[in-house]
Motif scaffolding. Sequence first.
Motif, PDB file in Angstrom:
ATOM      1  N   CYS A  15       1.615  21.223 -39.980  1.00 42.66           N
ATOM      2  CA  CYS A  15       1.442  22.934 -39.786  1.00 42.66           C
ATOM      3  C   CYS A  15      -0.537  23.297 -40.005  1.00 42.66           C
ATOM      4  O   CYS A  15       0.023  24.573 -39.089  1.00 42.66           O
ATOM      5  N   GLY A  16      -0.676  22.267 -39.760  1.00 38.00           N
ATOM      6  CA  GLY A  16      -2.393  21.870 -39.928  1.00 38.00           C
ATOM      7  C   GLY A  16      -2.785  22.888 -38.322  1.00 38.00           C
ATOM      8  O   GLY A  16      -3.538  23.336 -37.861  1.00 38.00           O
ATOM      9  N   LYS A  17      -1.675  21.441 -37.356  1.00 43.13           N
ATOM     10  CA  LYS A  17      -2.280  21.671 -35.927  1.00 43.13           C
ATOM     11  C   LYS A  17      -2.099  23.222 -35.616  1.00 43.13           C
ATOM     12  O   LYS A  17      -2.052  23.947 -34.675  1.00 43.13           O
ATOM     13  N   LEU A  18      -0.471  23.358 -36.242  1.00 41.71           N
ATOM     14  CA  LEU A  18       0.094  24.568 -35.748  1.00 41.71           C
ATOM     15  C   LEU A  18      -0.838  25.695 -35.687  1.00 41.71           C
ATOM     16  O   LEU A  18      -1.106  26.916 -34.871  1.00 41.71           O
ATOM     17  N   THR A  19      -1.484  26.178 -36.670  1.00 46.07           N
ATOM     18  CA  THR A  19      -2.334  26.701 -37.474  1.00 46.07           C
ATOM     19  C   THR A  19      -3.228  27.165 -36.647  1.00 46.07           C
ATOM     20  O   THR A  19      -3.176  27.803 -35.906  1.00 46.07           O
ATOM     21  N   ASP A  20      -4.119  25.814 -35.968  1.00 42.48           N
ATOM     22  CA  ASP A  20      -5.195  25.738 -35.707  1.00 42.48           C
ATOM     23  C   ASP A  20      -5.303  26.334 -33.811  1.00 42.48           C
ATOM     24  O   ASP A  20      -6.256  26.934 -33.509  1.00 42.48           O
ATOM     25  N   ASN A  21      -3.856  26.005 -33.658  1.00 44.76           N
ATOM     26  CA  ASN A  21      -3.219  26.106 -31.964  1.00 44.76           C
ATOM     27  C   ASN A  21      -3.265  28.188 -32.035  1.00 44.76           C
ATOM     28  O   ASN A  21      -3.477  28.583 -31.194  1.00 44.76           O
ATOM     29  N   VAL A  22      -2.701  28.303 -33.240  1.00 49.51           N
ATOM     30  CA  VAL A  22      -2.477  29.985 -32.932  1.00 49.51           C
ATOM     31  C   VAL A  22      -3.559  30.673 -33.469  1.00 49.51           C
ATOM     32  O   VAL A  22      -4.319  31.726 -33.024  1.00 49.51           O
ATOM     33  N   GLY A  23      -4.918  29.801 -33.989  1.00 47.92           N
ATOM     34  CA  GLY A  23      -6.073  30.637 -33.863  1.00 47.92           C
ATOM     35  C   GLY A  23      -7.023  30.670 -33.194  1.00 47.92           C
ATOM     36  O   GLY A  23      -7.672  31.248 -33.260  1.00 47.92           O
ATOM     37  N   GLU A  24      -6.252  30.031 -32.509  1.00 47.59           N
ATOM     38  CA  GLU A  24      -7.249  30.022 -30.998  1.00 47.59           C
ATOM     39  C   GLU A  24      -7.005  31.683 -30.272  1.00 47.59           C
ATOM     40  O   GLU A  24      -8.120  31.483 -29.254  1.00 47.59           O
ATOM     41  N   ALA A  25      -6.085  32.386 -30.598  1.00 49.86           N
ATOM     42  CA  ALA A  25      -5.953  33.421 -29.505  1.00 49.86           C
ATOM     43  C   ALA A  25      -6.353  34.297 -30.657  1.00 49.86           C
ATOM     44  O   ALA A  25      -6.478  35.694 -30.916  1.00 49.86           O
TER      45      ALA A  25
END
Length: 321
Positions: A15-25
């Motif tokens: 979930c941390g990786k998913l959050t960081d990836n969405v946070g790129e946008a």
Amino acid sequence: MPVTPENAAWFAETCGKLTDNVGEALLGKAPVIRLALTTMLAEGHLLLEDAPGTGKTALARALAATVQGSHSRIQFTPDLLPTDITGVTMYDQAKAVWEFHKGPIFASVVLADEINRASPKTQSALLEVMEESQVTVDGIRYPTDRPFMVIATQNPIEQAGTYRLPEAQLDRFLMKTSVGYPDRDAAVQILAGSSRPDRTKELRPIISSKAIGEMIDMVRDNHVDTGVLDYVQRLAEATRDDSDTTLGVSTRGAIAMVRAARVWAAMHGRNYVLPDDVKELAGPVWTHRIIMSPDAEFGGSSGTRVLSRVLDVVESPLARA
């Protein structure tokens, strides 16, 4: 199957990786992204009430890109028909058969933009698919893909020509929140990258849609102690008994809290739910389900105040012990 500590740790890391990836946008909006991910993994739907241009569409696109899913956007207008959402059965003369043409609701992440601008009849087309993840057309059921999530938006500024969402439909949204404007540092980064305004096109999938389905199944049995369940029920009853409310949290709302808390706990690396998880989620999960009495609303009271008062009055299991 109960969630193990190892599974919970893996879940939190993913979930941390998913959050960081969405946070790129969606820069500087990690708390909102975590709520959106919690909604998706609890198989719920999200209602965003926000001003235009705050990143609601970017959130939907980024979520879909991150989980390798499909994305669709429906602009709700007064002349939109239910079949424009669900799809329609048409006769193919060449094949001499009736064929169902799927509507935009058949996507992993569906953005229902300005949902309150459509007529109540059109809004009601979402009730079945949001509750049962299927669409019934001409007596035939068509299931949606997994994951399936509706992100609906409302503009709190322009209310002319809108139809207020009925309580039955509001109750089907697991959470309600807002994206809001970015802080100054994030806004400067956004302005610096204004030559490429749509950052979602550059995102790469972190996980497959099938793996998201496995995460949903995994966390469904995350442990909730009987004391925590009793705490959720006492909070829900307190909102119904509050003098400022006409309608408090329903049984569906209490179930929604337990579902969301299970995911929230695993997202923080735990294979059990704490009363603090319930307190943290009370605002986004329950505020939109509380209907204020006219006198209380005129006096300036709100669902947020009711929840704050209820959380102060109702003792948590730890305090009672």
